[in-house]
Scaffold this motif. Structure first.
Motif, PDB file in Angstrom:
ATOM      1  N   MET A   1       0.845  -1.167   0.000  1.00  0.00           N
ATOM      2  CA  MET A   1       0.000   0.000   0.000  1.00  0.00           C
ATOM      3  C   MET A   1       0.891   1.230   0.000  1.00  0.00           C
ATOM      4  O   MET A   1       1.577   1.468   0.999  1.00  0.00           O
ATOM      5  N   LEU A   2       0.889   1.947  -1.092  1.00  0.00           N
ATOM      6  CA  LEU A   2       1.648   3.180  -1.236  1.00  0.00           C
ATOM      7  C   LEU A   2       3.121   2.997  -0.883  1.00  0.00           C
ATOM      8  O   LEU A   2       3.784   3.921  -0.424  1.00  0.00           O
ATOM      9  N   GLY A   3       3.641   1.775  -1.056  1.00  0.00           N
ATOM     10  CA  GLY A   3       5.042   1.485  -0.800  1.00  0.00           C
ATOM     11  C   GLY A   3       5.438   1.479   0.665  1.00  0.00           C
ATOM     12  O   GLY A   3       6.619   1.391   0.987  1.00  0.00           O
ATOM     13  N   LEU A  31      -1.360  -6.428   9.883  1.00  0.00           N
ATOM     14  CA  LEU A  31      -0.913  -5.307   9.051  1.00  0.00           C
ATOM     15  C   LEU A  31       0.596  -5.238   9.190  1.00  0.00           C
ATOM     16  O   LEU A  31       1.124  -5.372  10.303  1.00  0.00           O
ATOM     17  N   VAL A  32       1.299  -5.035   8.088  1.00  0.00           N
ATOM     18  CA  VAL A  32       2.759  -4.939   8.121  1.00  0.00           C
ATOM     19  C   VAL A  32       3.162  -3.573   7.580  1.00  0.00           C
ATOM     20  O   VAL A  32       2.731  -3.176   6.498  1.00  0.00           O
ATOM     21  N   VAL A  33       3.982  -2.854   8.358  1.00  0.00           N
ATOM     22  CA  VAL A  33       4.478  -1.539   7.959  1.00  0.00           C
ATOM     23  C   VAL A  33       5.973  -1.656   7.680  1.00  0.00           C
ATOM     24  O   VAL A  33       6.715  -2.267   8.463  1.00  0.00           O
ATOM     25  N   ARG A  34       6.395  -1.057   6.590  1.00  0.00           N
ATOM     26  CA  ARG A  34       7.799  -1.121   6.178  1.00  0.00           C
ATOM     27  C   ARG A  34       8.689  -0.390   7.191  1.00  0.00           C
ATOM     28  O   ARG A  34       8.435   0.767   7.526  1.00  0.00           O
ATOM     29  N   GLY A  37      10.413   3.423   6.981  1.00  0.00           N
ATOM     30  CA  GLY A  37       9.546   4.189   6.090  1.00  0.00           C
ATOM     31  C   GLY A  37       8.764   5.259   6.820  1.00  0.00           C
ATOM     32  O   GLY A  37       8.913   5.453   8.028  1.00  0.00           O
ATOM     33  N   PRO A  38       7.899   5.943   6.086  1.00  0.00           N
ATOM     34  CA  PRO A  38       7.087   7.005   6.682  1.00  0.00           C
ATOM     35  C   PRO A  38       5.936   6.460   7.513  1.00  0.00           C
ATOM     36  O   PRO A  38       5.634   5.266   7.484  1.00  0.00           O
ATOM     37  N   ALA A  39       5.287   7.338   8.238  1.00  0.00           N
ATOM     38  CA  ALA A  39       4.109   6.979   9.024  1.00  0.00           C
ATOM     39  C   ALA A  39       2.971   6.575   8.091  1.00  0.00           C
ATOM     40  O   ALA A  39       2.875   7.051   6.962  1.00  0.00           O
ATOM     41  N   ARG A  89     -20.619  -3.911  13.370  1.00  0.00           N
ATOM     42  CA  ARG A  89     -21.888  -4.052  14.090  1.00  0.00           C
ATOM     43  C   ARG A  89     -22.754  -5.136  13.466  1.00  0.00           C
ATOM     44  O   ARG A  89     -23.607  -5.696  14.120  1.00  0.00           O
ATOM     45  N   SER A  90     -22.548  -5.402  12.173  1.00  0.00           N
ATOM     46  CA  SER A  90     -23.302  -6.447  11.469  1.00  0.00           C
ATOM     47  C   SER A  90     -22.321  -7.542  11.037  1.00  0.00           C
ATOM     48  O   SER A  90     -21.107  -7.313  11.026  1.00  0.00           O
ATOM     49  N   PRO A  91     -22.812  -8.711  10.657  1.00  0.00           N
ATOM     50  CA  PRO A  91     -21.918  -9.830  10.359  1.00  0.00           C
ATOM     51  C   PRO A  91     -21.152  -9.739   9.043  1.00  0.00           C
ATOM     52  O   PRO A  91     -20.291 -10.564   8.789  1.00  0.00           O
ATOM     53  N   ALA A  92     -21.445  -8.737   8.225  1.00  0.00           N
ATOM     54  CA  ALA A  92     -20.749  -8.622   6.941  1.00  0.00           C
ATOM     55  C   ALA A  92     -20.757  -7.175   6.465  1.00  0.00           C
ATOM     56  O   ALA A  92     -21.683  -6.419   6.765  1.00  0.00           O
ATOM     57  N   ALA A  93     -19.700  -6.818   5.731  1.00  0.00           N
ATOM     58  CA  ALA A  93     -19.610  -5.464   5.182  1.00  0.00           C
ATOM     59  C   ALA A  93     -18.591  -5.427   4.058  1.00  0.00           C
ATOM     60  O   ALA A  93     -17.696  -6.264   3.990  1.00  0.00           O
ATOM     61  N   CYS A  94     -18.752  -4.455   3.203  1.00  0.00           N
ATOM     62  CA  CYS A  94     -17.750  -4.136   2.187  1.00  0.00           C
ATOM     63  C   CYS A  94     -17.157  -2.802   2.629  1.00  0.00           C
ATOM     64  O   CYS A  94     -17.601  -1.733   2.218  1.00  0.00           O
ATOM     65  N   LEU A  95     -16.188  -2.881   3.526  1.00  0.00           N
ATOM     66  CA  LEU A  95     -15.676  -1.732   4.260  1.00  0.00           C
ATOM     67  C   LEU A  95     -14.557  -1.007   3.513  1.00  0.00           C
ATOM     68  O   LEU A  95     -13.523  -1.599   3.230  1.00  0.00           O
ATOM     69  N   PRO A  96     -14.728   0.283   3.221  1.00  0.00           N
ATOM     70  CA  PRO A  96     -13.631   1.060   2.653  1.00  0.00           C
ATOM     71  C   PRO A  96     -12.755   1.611   3.783  1.00  0.00           C
ATOM     72  O   PRO A  96     -13.265   2.077   4.801  1.00  0.00           O
ATOM     73  N   LEU A  97     -11.454   1.524   3.599  1.00  0.00           N
ATOM     74  CA  LEU A  97     -10.514   2.177   4.513  1.00  0.00           C
ATOM     75  C   LEU A  97      -9.628   3.096   3.701  1.00  0.00           C
ATOM     76  O   LEU A  97      -9.234   2.769   2.577  1.00  0.00           O
ATOM     77  N   VAL A  98      -9.311   4.250   4.275  1.00  0.00           N
ATOM     78  CA  VAL A  98      -8.465   5.228   3.602  1.00  0.00           C
ATOM     79  C   VAL A  98      -7.080   5.166   4.236  1.00  0.00           C
ATOM     80  O   VAL A  98      -6.928   5.308   5.448  1.00  0.00           O
ATOM     81  N   PHE A  99      -6.068   4.952   3.405  1.00  0.00           N
ATOM     82  CA  PHE A  99      -4.676   4.902   3.840  1.00  0.00           C
ATOM     83  C   PHE A  99      -3.989   6.180   3.380  1.00  0.00           C
ATOM     84  O   PHE A  99      -4.131   6.578   2.217  1.00  0.00           O
ATOM     85  N   LEU A 100      -3.256   6.802   4.286  1.00  0.00           N
ATOM     86  CA  LEU A 100      -2.521   8.032   3.997  1.00  0.00           C
ATOM     87  C   LEU A 100      -1.057   7.809   4.331  1.00  0.00           C
ATOM     88  O   LEU A 100      -0.718   7.411   5.453  1.00  0.00           O
TER      89      LEU A 100
END
Length: 116
Positions: A1-3, A31-34, A37-39, A89-100
């Motif tokens: 994700m974004l290097g 989750l693995v962070v390089r 690298g940056p925050a 809260r529910s058993p399923a979702a198509c969750l968007p996450l924003v990475f910066l």
């Protein structure tokens, strides 16, 4: 994700009931962070915050709508792993996450308990 990070796979099949409110369902995902690298900042979009939360690297000390993993020291090319995952809260979702990372953003959709 974004290097700067390796995110969980886009499809997370198994969801586990927590027996607690408001976050009745949980999906563990690392989750693995390089190193060297940056925050990396991760956020649940405002429209989703009543439905989903995230937790990585906080030792089950809370559910968050955003978090920041500071740039980690270490040799370049190595990754630092963080335990955590998704709360729903529910058993399923198509969750968007924003990475910066720096000034770059990318939105990734995670199918949790269902495919997006």
């Amino acid at each position: 994700m974004l290097g700067a990070a390796a995110v969980p796979p886009a499809y997370q099949a198994q969801v586990v009931p927590t027996g607690e409110t408001p976050w009745a369902y949980w999906r563990k995902a690392g989750l693995v962070v390089r190193a060297g690298g940056p925050a990396v900042s991760i956020s649940v979009p405002p429209a989703w915050r009543a439905r989903a939360g995230i937790a990585w690297g906080y030792g089950n000390k809370g559910v968050f709508d955003s978090l920041r993993i500071a740039g980690c020291p270490g040799p370049s090319g190595r990754g630092l792993a963080f335990s955590g995952g998704f709360y729903l809260r529910s058993p399923a979702a198509c969750l968007p996450l924003v990475f910066l990372v720096g000034t770059r953003t990318e939105t990734v959709r995670f199918g949790i308990g269902r495919r997006c």
